[in-house]
Motif scaffolding. Structure first.
Motif, PDB file in Angstrom:
ATOM      1  N   ARG A 151       0.875  -1.824  -0.114  1.00  8.10           N
ATOM      2  CA  ARG A 151       0.091  -0.117   0.252  1.00  8.10           C
ATOM      3  C   ARG A 151       0.823   0.702   0.051  1.00  8.10           C
ATOM      4  O   ARG A 151       0.380   2.203   0.618  1.00  8.10           O
ATOM      5  N   GLU A 180      -5.279   4.699   8.293  1.00  6.30           N
ATOM      6  CA  GLU A 180      -5.732   4.432   6.702  1.00  6.30           C
ATOM      7  C   GLU A 180      -6.319   2.835   6.145  1.00  6.30           C
ATOM      8  O   GLU A 180      -6.328   2.210   5.875  1.00  6.30           O
ATOM      9  N   PHE A 181      -4.394   2.635   7.101  1.00  7.19           N
ATOM     10  CA  PHE A 181      -4.340   1.229   7.171  1.00  7.19           C
ATOM     11  C   PHE A 181      -5.331   0.084   7.765  1.00  7.19           C
ATOM     12  O   PHE A 181      -6.364  -1.024   6.613  1.00  7.19           O
ATOM     13  N   GLY A 201      -8.676   0.991   8.134  1.00  7.35           N
ATOM     14  CA  GLY A 201      -9.534   1.140   6.998  1.00  7.35           C
ATOM     15  C   GLY A 201     -10.080   0.580   5.551  1.00  7.35           C
ATOM     16  O   GLY A 201     -11.207   0.473   5.372  1.00  7.35           O
ATOM     17  N   GLN A 202      -8.434  -0.150   5.151  1.00  9.56           N
ATOM     18  CA  GLN A 202      -8.302  -0.502   3.975  1.00  9.56           C
ATOM     19  C   GLN A 202      -8.883  -1.777   4.091  1.00  9.56           C
ATOM     20  O   GLN A 202      -8.503  -2.749   2.736  1.00  9.56           O
ATOM     21  N   THR A 203      -7.895  -2.101   5.273  1.00  6.33           N
ATOM     22  CA  THR A 203      -7.537  -4.073   5.064  1.00  6.33           C
ATOM     23  C   THR A 203      -8.533  -4.586   6.729  1.00  6.33           C
ATOM     24  O   THR A 203      -8.735  -4.146   7.696  1.00  6.33           O
ATOM     25  N   ASP A 260      -8.208 -10.758   5.230  1.00  6.25           N
ATOM     26  CA  ASP A 260      -7.794  -9.995   3.745  1.00  6.25           C
ATOM     27  C   ASP A 260      -6.188 -10.622   4.420  1.00  6.25           C
ATOM     28  O   ASP A 260      -5.537 -10.416   3.610  1.00  6.25           O
ATOM     29  N   GLN A 265     -12.641  -1.345  13.117  1.00  8.88           N
ATOM     30  CA  GLN A 265     -13.605  -0.883  11.851  1.00  8.88           C
ATOM     31  C   GLN A 265     -14.777  -2.126  11.017  1.00  8.88           C
ATOM     32  O   GLN A 265     -14.307  -2.691  11.305  1.00  8.88           O
ATOM     33  N   GLN A 315     -14.451  -4.846   8.350  1.00 12.94           N
ATOM     34  CA  GLN A 315     -12.638  -5.042   8.924  1.00 12.94           C
ATOM     35  C   GLN A 315     -12.745  -5.825   9.392  1.00 12.94           C
ATOM     36  O   GLN A 315     -11.479  -6.596   9.920  1.00 12.94           O
TER      37      GLN A 315
END
Ligand SMILES: C[S@@+](CC[C@H](N)C(=O)[O-])C[C@H]1O[C@@H](n2cnc3c(N)ncnc32)[C@H](O)[C@@H]1O
Length: 359
Positions: free
Chosen positions: A29, A56-57, A59-61, A65, A167, A170
């Motif tokens: 990322r 940020e991480f 929120g995206q991961t 995953d 989150q 997630q």
């Protein structure tokens, strides 16, 4: 200022692998940092360099995953509790300094270690008054709302905990990131729990219902004594069970199992295409990955769920190499599939891979 780190729970003994994986995922990322861990602690923290990168991480991961993380949260702070008669005060003081977003649930958890298990009772008792206090401050909704962030308090000792935020969608929904299952008394081996956990956590309900539907056909390579076949048979699937070992007599009596004493590496499906291929043969991970990809490319199976046995060293690298080999083979045959790989709670030194073809 937040601590700009994340915390991942993992199986004890897999801290280095989890740290290596976080390094790999964050680098992919374009954000950098370093993992901190101690062998046997069953968790890893990862310190980011760029400001706000942890939030940020996270929120995206999604936890799903990753291969090795059981739960992931962005750390707000680590607390050392001086007076254990009041554990709530220091948590509230930290949150007063760094107010969390409004959370929909509280998870008070501990590492999956022998020491960690001694903290289970403390966590249960502590959660009740902390929940009240958080509600009083407006940081926690009156009723549980799973579509909002979760506040985590992760005790690593009676006087030390990490506090953080995960989150919705997630995080793992399970306490301590562990999907506990009861052993079905009629299943012929404990291995059955591995496939059950995979079906419950790696497939959506819709995928499960479509793939494991009554009357659909499956092949189980390395089937004996039948724990995985059992999971398919209770869903009324027809199973070709391939192994030189002995198959459970009750499973055979269902009439849904066609037992074949053959080499799983040479076997071909008897009636052509099957819906699902499962494989639990103990073999080199690259060999198994190659076999699974070949079945999918030849259209012998639509979907595959299989275990990759892990070596003693370079486990993260080995898993990623095997998965990349499967991805490359599928891509060259223009097959679109989602691939999930997880170190499940019921796995030991192995990971489970689910390759689900997109319709
Ligand atoms: C971990 S056990 C499988 C347990 C099974 N999934 C269950 O739930 O009961 C691995 C099995 O793979 C079988 N096996 C290993 N190599 C094989 C091969 N080349 N062909 C067929 N079976 C093989 C072994 O005989 C053994 O029964």
């Amino acid at each position: 200022m937040t601590s700009n780190s994340i915390l991942a729970y993992c199986r004890p003994g897999y801290e280095v692998d989890t740290g290596n994986e976080l390094t790999r995922l964050t680098a992919a990322r374009g954000c950098y940092g370093y993992p901190l861990m101690k062998a046997g602690e069953a968790f890893v923290t990862y310190q980011f360099q760029a400001p706000a990168a942890a939030q940020e991480f996270i929120g995206q991961t999604a936890v799903d995953d990753t291969v090795f993380a059981r739960q992931l949260f962005a750390v707000i702070g680590k607390i050392t509790i001086e007076d254990t008669a009041d554990r709530i005060g220091p948590v509230l003081a930290l949150l007063d300094e760094q107010p969390p977003p409004r959370c929909g649930t509280l998870m008070v958890e501990y590492p999956d270690t022998e020491d960690g298990k001694t903290l289970a009772k403390l966590c249960r008792k502590f959660a009740v008054p902390l929940r009240q206090a958080l509600r009083g401050k407006g940081w926690l909704t009156a009723k549980e709302q799973l579509n909002l962030p979760a506040l985590h308090v992760f005790f690593v000792a009676g006087d030390c905990c990490y506090v953080g935020i995960s989150q919705p969608r997630q995080r793992s929904p399970f306490a301590n990131g562990i999907c506990r299952l009861k052993f079905p008394p009629k299943a012929p081996s404990r291995s059955t729990l591995k496939l059950e956990e995979a079906l419950l956590t790696m497939l959506s309900e819709q995928e499960r219902n479509e793939i494991c539907r009554p009357g659909a056909r499956a092949v189980d390579l390395g089937a004996c004594p039948g724990g995985w076949t059992y999971q398919l048979v209770i869903r009324e699937m027809h199973v070709e069970a391939v192994d030189n070992g002995k198959m459970d007599a009750d499973l055979m009596a269902t009439g849904l199992v066609d037992y074949r004493a053959e080499d799983g590496f040479k076997y071909r499906p008897q009636l052509g295409h099957v819906e699902l291929l499962v494989c639990d043969m103990i073999e080199q991970p690259d060999r198994v990955a190659e076999l699974m990809a070949a079945w999918l490319v030849k259209q012998w199976a639509t979907h595959a769920i299989f275990n990759l046995k892990l070596p003693m060293k370079r486990r993260c690298e080995t898993v990623y190499a095997a998965i990349q080999a499967v991805e490359a083979k599928l891509a060259s045959a223009n097959i679109k599939a989602t691939i999930k790989t997880r170190h499940l709670y019921h796995n030991r030194d192995e990971v489970t891979v689910a390759v689900l073809r997109k319709s």
